[in-house]
Each structure stands twice: as C-alpha cells, then as structure tokens.
Design an enzyme around this catalytic site. Structure first.
Site: not given
Ligand code: CO8
Length: 260
Positions: A66, A111, A135-136
């Site tokens: 998400l 997500g 990993n929430e």
């Molecule tokens: N949402 C928004 N922006 C994001 C997200 C995300 N999920 N993930 C990464 N970004 C952004 C980063 O902030 C970064 O932005 P900027 O360039 O402005 O600094 C850009 O995308 C690139 O990210 P990275 O530099 O981290 O890219 P990498 O290639 O190094 O890594 C990954 C990619 C592995 C995907 C890494 O970005 C990551 O781990 N992201 C987070 C993933 C995560 O934990 N997602 C959880 C979302 S919550 C969810 O899906 C379910 C919630 C349901 C419950 C809700 C109840 C409240």
C-alpha cells in the site's frame, strides 16, 4: 486510462499478462488500485481470457504494498475511499473466475504479498535480495482480518500467527519452505514458468475448476463482504490515531534515510 498497468492479452492462449508499472516501487495508491480493479474486471468479462499472469515491469520490485502516502495526513473521507479501493482490488482478485498466477519478479512486502497470495499459484524469482511477507507490525500497523485470512488459507494458522506477529519478510528459500510461494526459478525464467503452469491449470475444464475455487474461497470473501463497512470504519479510526500517524511518518523517513 492505462498508465500504471500494462495488459497484454494473448488471444490464442486466452492468457493475459498484467504488468504493474508505477514508478518507483509499484506502491498501491488510490489511482493504481482503481486502475487495477478496472483492468481485472475487463479481463474477467472477456470470454477470450481464461487466465491472468500478474507481474511487474519495475526492475527488482513486484510491489512495495500500500502507498503509505495515502495513509498519512489525509482526510477521513480520503482514508475511507482508499480503503474501499484496497478491499475492491482484493475482492476482484481473490474471487476471480480466471486462473491467476503471480510471477513475482522482485520484492514483495505487505500489500504486494497480499496480491501474490490472492492468486492461485506463485512463482518467485530466486534472488537473495528479494523477500516476501506481511511485515505490517514492523511499521506499527496491523494487517486486517482478511489479509490474515488469505495468509491462513495459504500457509496455515501457526505459520501465519508467527509471520503476522513478527512482521516477517521471508527470503525466497524460506518463502518456498513455508509455502508462501510454490516455486522458485531463475529471474529470467519467471514469465516462462508462469506460462507453463498456466497451461496446466487451463487444461482443466473451466466450470469444474471455477466451482472448486469458489468452494474454497467463498467463505473468506463473504466474511469481508459482510463486514465491509465496519472494516472501513476500523481502518479510518486506526489510521487517524496520532500514534499511528507518527509510526507511519517515522517509517517513511527511515525509508528515505536508507537511500543512497
Ligand atoms: N508507499 C509509498 N512510498 C514508498 C513505499 C510505499 N509502500 N515504499 C517505498 N516508497 C518510496 C520511498 O520512500 C522512496 O521515495 P523517495 O524516492 O521519495 O525517497 C521510493 O519509494 C523508493 O524507495 P526505496 O529507495 O526504498 O527503493 P528500494 O528499491 O531501495 O526498495 C522496497 C524497495 C524494498 C519496496 C522498499 O522501498 C520498501 O521496503 N518499502 C516499504 C515496503 C513496506 O513496508 N510496505 C508496507 C506498506 S503497508 C501495507 O501494504 C498494508 C497495510 C495494511 C494495514 C493498514 C492498517 C493501518
């Protein structure tokens, strides 16, 4: 519009490839989710399409889950609309009559993992840098009951319990061991492997397979349909808490600092 998702329908085989392409990380924004549901609905209604392979056109990332920006500093109305779109994506994918195969060619947290485990079969690229899981809790948030249900239906109760509490992201080999994914293949073979599995599944008469799928999945789908509005209310009241807003902001800042 077709900005975030590329759909290629191979008429002869009756198989579509849906490629998620929303830079930088295929995060599931409201726009993305809306487009996803519309694209899937179109294929669902197309008699010439019997199977869908879901994959990513973004290198190294299947989906970052998400879009956290949709859950930070927005209005109550926005949160409700966003959450309904998340539900809709899952409902469409989980109860699809088509054969759905996830070709997981990159990182697949939260997500992203939900999308993958909502498919009928998962093939992941063997790469020590990739992980998959819900990993929430690591973000200080909680996966809702239907994420949990989908995971239980895939890997069982005990593995889900541990996985959810610890917010585990599994390496590809652990993911295979625990059954989150069904198969690991070298990166460049993911799409071919998905196509091969697809033709096995499509060899089964659609009607019998669809009824069997529905028999397995309908109780899980009905549970969300019954509690859909309260699930939205839960999300809104959870995400608007100061403590949750803080957790999400801190997590976003950590992502940005990690960079470079
Ligand atoms: N949402 C928004 N922006 C994001 C997200 C995300 N999920 N993930 C990464 N970004 C952004 C980063 O902030 C970064 O932005 P900027 O360039 O402005 O600094 C850009 O995308 C690139 O990210 P990275 O530099 O981290 O890219 P990498 O290639 O190094 O890594 C990954 C990619 C592995 C995907 C890494 O970005 C990551 O781990 N992201 C987070 C993933 C995560 O934990 N997602 C959880 C979302 S919550 C969810 O899906 C379910 C919630 C349901 C419950 C809700 C109840 C409240």
């Amino acid at each position: 519009s077709n900005r975030n998702i590329l759909v290629e329908l191979e008429e002869g085989a009756g198989v579509a490839v849906m490629k998620m392409k929303s830079l930088p990380v295929n995060s599931l924004s409201l726009d993305f989710l809306t487009e996803f549901s519309i694209s899937l609905e179109k294929l669902e209604n197309d008699r010439g399409c019997r199977g869908v392979i879901l994959t990513s056109a973004v290198p190294k990332i299947f989906s970052a889950g998400l879009d956290i920006k949709e859950m930070c500093g927005k209005s109550v109305e926005h949160y409700a609309e966003f959450w309904r779109a998340v539900q809709e994506m899952w409902l469409k994918l989980y109860k699809s009559n088509m054969v759905t195969i996830a070709a997981i060619n990159g990182n697949c947290p939260a997500g992203g993992c939900l999308m993958a485990v909502s498919c009928d079969y998962r093939i992941m690229a063997e790469n020590p840098k990739y992980s998959i899981g819900l990993n929430e809790t690591q973000l200080g948030i909680v996966a809702p009951f239907w994420f949990k249900d989908t995971m239980v239906n895939t890997i069982g109760h005990r593995a889900t319990e541990r996985s959810l509490q610890l917010g585990l992201l599994y390496s590809t080999s652990d993911a295979l061991k625990i059954g989150i994914v069904d198969e690991l293949v070298p990166e460049e073979k993911v799409l071919n492997a998905a196509a091969a599995t697809m033709s096995q599944w499509l060899a089964i008469p659609d009607y019998a397979r669809q009824i069997s799928k529905s028999m397995m999945r309908k109780p899980t789908v009905d549970r969300l349909l019954t509690h859909r509005e309260s699930d939205i209310q839960n999300f809104v009241s959870f995400v608007t808490r100061d403590s949750i807003q803080k957790s999400l902001q801190t997590y976003m800042e950590r992502l940005k600092q990690r960079k470079g």
